[in-house]
Scaffold this motif. Structure first.
Motif, PDB file in Angstrom:
ATOM      1  N   ALA A 170      -7.752  -8.409 -10.943  1.00  0.00           N
ATOM      2  CA  ALA A 170      -7.728  -9.276  -9.759  1.00  0.00           C
ATOM      3  C   ALA A 170      -9.105  -9.891  -9.515  1.00  0.00           C
ATOM      4  CB  ALA A 170      -7.269  -8.487  -8.538  1.00  0.00           C
ATOM      5  N   ALA A 171     -10.172  -9.093  -9.722  1.00  0.00           N
ATOM      6  CA  ALA A 171     -11.532  -9.619  -9.550  1.00  0.00           C
ATOM      7  C   ALA A 171     -11.829 -10.718 -10.568  1.00  0.00           C
ATOM      8  CB  ALA A 171     -12.550  -8.490  -9.666  1.00  0.00           C
ATOM      9  N   LEU A 199      -5.048   1.750 -11.296  1.00  0.00           N
ATOM     10  CA  LEU A 199      -5.508   1.032 -10.098  1.00  0.00           C
ATOM     11  C   LEU A 199      -6.831   0.328 -10.374  1.00  0.00           C
ATOM     12  CD1 LEU A 199      -5.120   0.430  -7.063  1.00  0.00           C
ATOM     13  CD2 LEU A 199      -6.371   2.542  -6.607  1.00  0.00           C
ATOM     14  N   PHE A 200      -7.763   1.015 -11.035  1.00  0.00           N
ATOM     15  CA  PHE A 200      -9.039   0.383 -11.379  1.00  0.00           C
ATOM     16  C   PHE A 200      -8.848  -0.812 -12.298  1.00  0.00           C
ATOM     17  CE2 PHE A 200     -11.657   4.492 -10.635  1.00  0.00           C
ATOM     18  CZ  PHE A 200     -11.782   4.174  -9.290  1.00  0.00           C
ATOM     19  N   SER A 201      -7.939  -0.697 -13.258  1.00  0.00           N
ATOM     20  CA  SER A 201      -7.703  -1.831 -14.158  1.00  0.00           C
ATOM     21  C   SER A 201      -7.070  -3.010 -13.408  1.00  0.00           C
ATOM     22  CB  SER A 201      -6.836  -1.415 -15.340  1.00  0.00           C
ATOM     23  OG  SER A 201      -5.544  -1.058 -14.896  1.00  0.00           O
ATOM     24  N   ALA A 202      -6.178  -2.736 -12.443  1.00  0.00           N
ATOM     25  CA  ALA A 202      -5.582  -3.817 -11.648  1.00  0.00           C
ATOM     26  C   ALA A 202      -6.627  -4.493 -10.767  1.00  0.00           C
ATOM     27  CB  ALA A 202      -4.446  -3.267 -10.801  1.00  0.00           C
ATOM     28  N   ILE A 203      -7.511  -3.692 -10.172  1.00  0.00           N
ATOM     29  CA  ILE A 203      -8.584  -4.264  -9.343  1.00  0.00           C
ATOM     30  C   ILE A 203      -9.519  -5.114 -10.194  1.00  0.00           C
ATOM     31  CG2 ILE A 203     -10.634  -3.678  -7.993  1.00  0.00           C
ATOM     32  CD1 ILE A 203      -9.040  -1.291  -6.883  1.00  0.00           C
ATOM     33  N   GLY A 204      -9.846  -4.637 -11.402  1.00  0.00           N
ATOM     34  CA  GLY A 204     -10.692  -5.419 -12.313  1.00  0.00           C
ATOM     35  C   GLY A 204     -10.031  -6.736 -12.704  1.00  0.00           C
ATOM     36  N   LEU A 256       2.124   1.678  -3.464  1.00  0.00           N
ATOM     37  CA  LEU A 256       1.003   2.088  -4.315  1.00  0.00           C
ATOM     38  C   LEU A 256       0.656   3.556  -4.102  1.00  0.00           C
ATOM     39  CD1 LEU A 256      -0.973   0.904  -6.366  1.00  0.00           C
ATOM     40  CD2 LEU A 256      -2.484   0.358  -4.475  1.00  0.00           C
ATOM     41  N   LEU A 282       0.824  -1.213   0.000  1.00  0.00           N
ATOM     42  CA  LEU A 282       0.000   0.000   0.000  1.00  0.00           C
ATOM     43  C   LEU A 282       0.855   1.259   0.000  1.00  0.00           C
ATOM     44  CD1 LEU A 282      -2.953  -0.907   2.385  1.00  0.00           C
ATOM     45  CD2 LEU A 282      -3.022  -0.524  -0.072  1.00  0.00           C
TER      46      LEU A 282
END
Length: 135
Positions: free
Chosen positions: A114-115, A107-112, A78, A75
């Motif tokens: 990972a999901a 960050l949004f693309s990495a979270i997507g 990041l 974190l």
């Protein structure tokens, strides 16, 4: 003579210690005429350590702490990345268009991503559990 091996005279006929149940045998170190220590001579025996290397086994709590510390480090890195990449970027997604900081878009693309991986992994786990129940 009854001194042959396995003869009836060699077998114990009953306990010689009052604390043993009927028919029980005494431990080998107390048979054959050994002198038994008195109550004042008995010393407690401590179990041997689990490993002779001197290292202790890791516990779940210690593993959790390691994961928390690793998460805090990720974190922090990041946060530095986000603060250094605040330049606006135009994002196009399914016909929608918007502007947001570059780091936030990444960050949004990495979270997507990972999901998506978690969803596929969860489906595979459910498939394997169902297959294991059939067996």
């Amino acid at each position: 003579m009854t001194h042959a091996r396995g003869g009836a005279a060699d077998r114990p006929t009953g306990p010689t210690r009052p604390d043993l149940p009927e028919g029980a045998l005494e431990p080998a170190e107390l048979r054959a005429g050994d002198v038994r220590p008195g109550a004042e001579e008995v010393t407690p025996v401590r179990p041997a350590p689990a490993r002779s290397t001197g290292k202790t086994r890791p516990t779940r709590i210690s593993g959790t702490w390691v994961a928390v510390i690793a998460g805090l480090l990720v974190l922090a890195v990041l946060l530095v990345f986000i603060l250094q990449n605040l330049d606006p970027a135009t994002v196009h997604f399914f016909g929608a268009e918007g502007s947001l900081p570059l780091a936030i878009a990444m960050l949004f693309s990495a979270i997507g991503g990972a999901a998506l991986v978690a969803l596929i992994g969860g489906a595979r786990i459910l498939q394997l559990r169902k297959q294991a129940r059939r067996r």
